[in-house]
Design a protein around this motif. Structure first.
Motif, short mmCIF file in Angstrom:
data_model
loop_
_atom_site.label_atom_id
_atom_site.label_comp_id
_atom_site.label_asym_id
_atom_site.label_seq_id
_atom_site.Cartn_x
_atom_site.Cartn_y
_atom_site.Cartn_z
N VAL A 1 -21.16 2.97 21.73
CA VAL A 1 -20.49 2.08 22.68
C VAL A 1 -21.52 1.23 23.42
O VAL A 1 -21.33 0.03 23.63
CB VAL A 1 -19.63 2.88 23.68
CG1 VAL A 1 -19.10 1.96 24.78
CG2 VAL A 1 -18.47 3.56 22.96
N ALA A 2 -22.64 1.85 23.80
CA ALA A 2 -23.70 1.11 24.49
C ALA A 2 -24.27 0.01 23.60
O ALA A 2 -24.48 -1.12 24.05
CB ALA A 2 -24.81 2.07 24.91
N ILE A 3 -24.49 0.33 22.33
CA ILE A 3 -25.00 -0.66 21.38
C ILE A 3 -24.00 -1.81 21.23
O ILE A 3 -24.37 -2.99 21.25
CB ILE A 3 -25.26 -0.01 20.00
CG1 ILE A 3 -26.47 0.92 20.08
CG2 ILE A 3 -25.49 -1.07 18.93
CD1 ILE A 3 -26.71 1.75 18.82
N SER A 4 -22.73 -1.45 21.11
CA SER A 4 -21.71 -2.49 20.93
C SER A 4 -21.59 -3.38 22.16
O SER A 4 -21.33 -4.58 22.04
CB SER A 4 -20.35 -1.85 20.60
OG SER A 4 -19.83 -1.15 21.72
N LYS A 5 -21.80 -2.81 23.33
CA LYS A 5 -21.75 -3.63 24.55
C LYS A 5 -22.96 -4.55 24.64
O LYS A 5 -22.85 -5.73 25.00
CB LYS A 5 -21.66 -2.74 25.79
CG LYS A 5 -21.38 -3.54 27.07
CD LYS A 5 -21.14 -2.64 28.27
CE LYS A 5 -20.77 -3.48 29.49
NZ LYS A 5 -20.55 -2.65 30.70
N GLU A 6 -24.13 -4.02 24.30
CA GLU A 6 -25.35 -4.83 24.32
C GLU A 6 -25.28 -6.00 23.35
O GLU A 6 -25.80 -7.08 23.63
CB GLU A 6 -26.56 -3.96 23.96
CG GLU A 6 -26.96 -2.96 25.04
CD GLU A 6 -28.12 -2.09 24.63
OE1 GLU A 6 -28.80 -1.56 25.51
OE2 GLU A 6 -28.36 -1.93 23.41
N LEU A 7 -24.61 -5.78 22.23
CA LEU A 7 -24.52 -6.82 21.20
C LEU A 7 -23.32 -7.74 21.39
O LEU A 7 -23.09 -8.64 20.59
CB LEU A 7 -24.44 -6.17 19.81
CG LEU A 7 -25.69 -5.39 19.36
CD1 LEU A 7 -25.45 -4.74 18.00
CD2 LEU A 7 -26.91 -6.29 19.32
N GLY A 8 -22.54 -7.51 22.45
CA GLY A 8 -21.41 -8.38 22.72
C GLY A 8 -20.21 -8.12 21.85
O GLY A 8 -19.34 -8.99 21.68
N LEU B 1 -18.12 1.53 12.98
CA LEU B 1 -18.59 0.15 12.77
C LEU B 1 -20.10 0.07 12.94
O LEU B 1 -20.80 -0.55 12.12
CB LEU B 1 -17.92 -0.79 13.77
CG LEU B 1 -16.61 -1.48 13.38
CD1 LEU B 1 -16.16 -2.38 14.53
CD2 LEU B 1 -16.76 -2.29 12.09
N VAL B 2 -20.60 0.67 14.00
CA VAL B 2 -22.05 0.67 14.25
C VAL B 2 -22.77 1.36 13.10
O VAL B 2 -23.83 0.92 12.65
CB VAL B 2 -22.36 1.38 15.59
CG1 VAL B 2 -23.85 1.66 15.74
CG2 VAL B 2 -21.87 0.52 16.75
N ARG B 3 -22.16 2.42 12.59
CA ARG B 3 -22.78 3.20 11.51
C ARG B 3 -22.78 2.44 10.19
O ARG B 3 -23.81 2.39 9.50
CB ARG B 3 -22.01 4.53 11.37
CG ARG B 3 -22.76 5.64 10.65
CD ARG B 3 -21.94 6.91 10.70
NE ARG B 3 -21.91 7.49 12.04
CZ ARG B 3 -21.05 8.42 12.43
NH1 ARG B 3 -20.12 8.87 11.60
NH2 ARG B 3 -21.10 8.90 13.64
N VAL B 4 -21.66 1.85 9.81
CA VAL B 4 -21.58 1.19 8.50
C VAL B 4 -22.43 -0.08 8.45
O VAL B 4 -22.98 -0.44 7.41
CB VAL B 4 -20.11 0.87 8.13
CG1 VAL B 4 -19.56 -0.31 8.90
CG2 VAL B 4 -19.98 0.63 6.61
N LEU B 5 -22.57 -0.77 9.60
CA LEU B 5 -23.38 -1.98 9.64
C LEU B 5 -24.81 -1.70 10.09
O LEU B 5 -25.63 -2.61 10.18
CB LEU B 5 -22.73 -3.00 10.59
CG LEU B 5 -21.45 -3.66 10.07
CD1 LEU B 5 -20.73 -4.41 11.19
CD2 LEU B 5 -21.77 -4.60 8.90
N GLU B 6 -25.09 -0.42 10.38
CA GLU B 6 -26.43 0.00 10.80
C GLU B 6 -26.94 -0.85 11.96
O GLU B 6 -28.06 -1.36 11.95
CB GLU B 6 -27.41 -0.03 9.62
CG GLU B 6 -26.98 0.88 8.48
CD GLU B 6 -27.91 0.83 7.28
OE1 GLU B 6 -29.02 1.39 7.38
OE2 GLU B 6 -27.54 0.22 6.26
N LEU B 7 -26.09 -1.01 12.97
CA LEU B 7 -26.42 -1.86 14.11
C LEU B 7 -27.38 -1.15 15.07
O LEU B 7 -27.26 0.06 15.30
CB LEU B 7 -25.15 -2.25 14.86
CG LEU B 7 -24.13 -3.09 14.07
CD1 LEU B 7 -22.86 -3.28 14.89
CD2 LEU B 7 -24.73 -4.43 13.68
N LYS B 8 -28.30 -1.91 15.60
CA LYS B 8 -29.23 -1.41 16.59
C LYS B 8 -29.14 -2.28 17.84
O LYS B 8 -29.06 -3.50 17.75
CB LYS B 8 -30.67 -1.45 16.06
CG LYS B 8 -30.87 -0.78 14.71
CD LYS B 8 -30.68 0.72 14.78
CE LYS B 8 -30.94 1.36 13.40
NZ LYS B 8 -30.64 2.81 13.41
#
Length: 237
Positions: A134-141, A105-112
């Motif tokens: 996982v850290a990115i996903s936690k930071e972003l809620g 998910l982080v990769r396809v949406l290029e989340l930072k």
């Protein structure tokens, strides 16, 4: 970038990718790149000035022939290095882990992440390949974890996948539009309360179409199903 595909490229436009070529000549695939027939161009998003090129890349897995409904999605995600195979196969029927799905998910949406150094979950080792995602996903809620401060990186149910997906889309500034109708699904009443809104929004946006006339909320998510979900996100966002 204006582009006119021909032959195999036109027949398999999902395998047309955008490459970012750095000053050393090293090429990296831009996940968002895709061919848009209406504009006659390959479109992508980027945050940096660089050299870009269109390439036709093919990746196939013999065992995907058994799940033709997922074949194009698997190939589209594989050529963009969003999802990878297992040895020489793809293992489409194997259950995907929660850790792998959040990474994809982080990769396809290029989340930072905002870089707030939010403490990760107690069961996520800093050296794990999925720790950064996982850290990115936690930071972003996106991922809140469980009451005991664990992430439970092993398996993931279909309804939990939908909750993470809906939150990831919101974090990316692309929340699912509209509200779907769950009435046609015979098991809609079995969806957990915490997941109903997410399932409804993803059905409404067409990212989730169900499974044999059911939502199958508690069934484990397979790698083939994950690839299809990711490709729908990629194609529409």
């Amino acid at each position: 970038m204006p582009y006119t595909p021909a032959g195999q490229e036109l027949a398999n436009a999902h395998q047309l990718v955008i490459l970012n070529i750095d000053s050393q000549g090293k090429a990296a695939t831009v996940p968002s790149g895709r061919y848009d027939a209406k504009s006659g161009s390959v479109v992508f998003k980027t945050t940096e000035f660089s050299r870009y090129a269109v390439a036709y890349v093919t990746k196939s897995f013999a065992d995907v022939q058994h799940v033709l409904w997922a074949k194009e999605a698997v190939e589209a995600m594989a050529v963009r290095d969003i999802i990878k195979g297992v040895s020489d196969d793809f293992a489409p029927a194997v259950s995907i882990t929660r850790a792998d799905f959040i990474t994809l998910l982080v990769r396809v949406l290029e989340l930072k992440g905002p870089g707030t150094n939010t403490a990760v979950f107690s069961d996520v080792q800093p050296t794990a390949y999925y720790a950064q995602a996982v850290a990115i996903s936690k930071e972003l809620g996106i991922a809140y974890g469980f009451e005991d401060n664990t992430f439970k990186p092993s398996s993931i149910s279909r309804q939990d996948m939908m909750v993470l997906t809906a939150k990831a889309l919101k974090a990316a500034g692309k929340p699912s539009a509209g509200s779907g109708n769950l009435a046609p699904y015979s098991d809609a009443a079995t969806i957990s309360t915490y997941a109903v809104d997410s399932v409804t929004s993803l059905v409404g946006s067409g990212i989730v179409n169900g499974k044999g006339g059911k939502i199958a909320p508690t069934e484990l998510l397979t790698r083939a199903e994950a690839a299809v979900i990711l490709s729908r996100i990629w194609a529409t966002h």
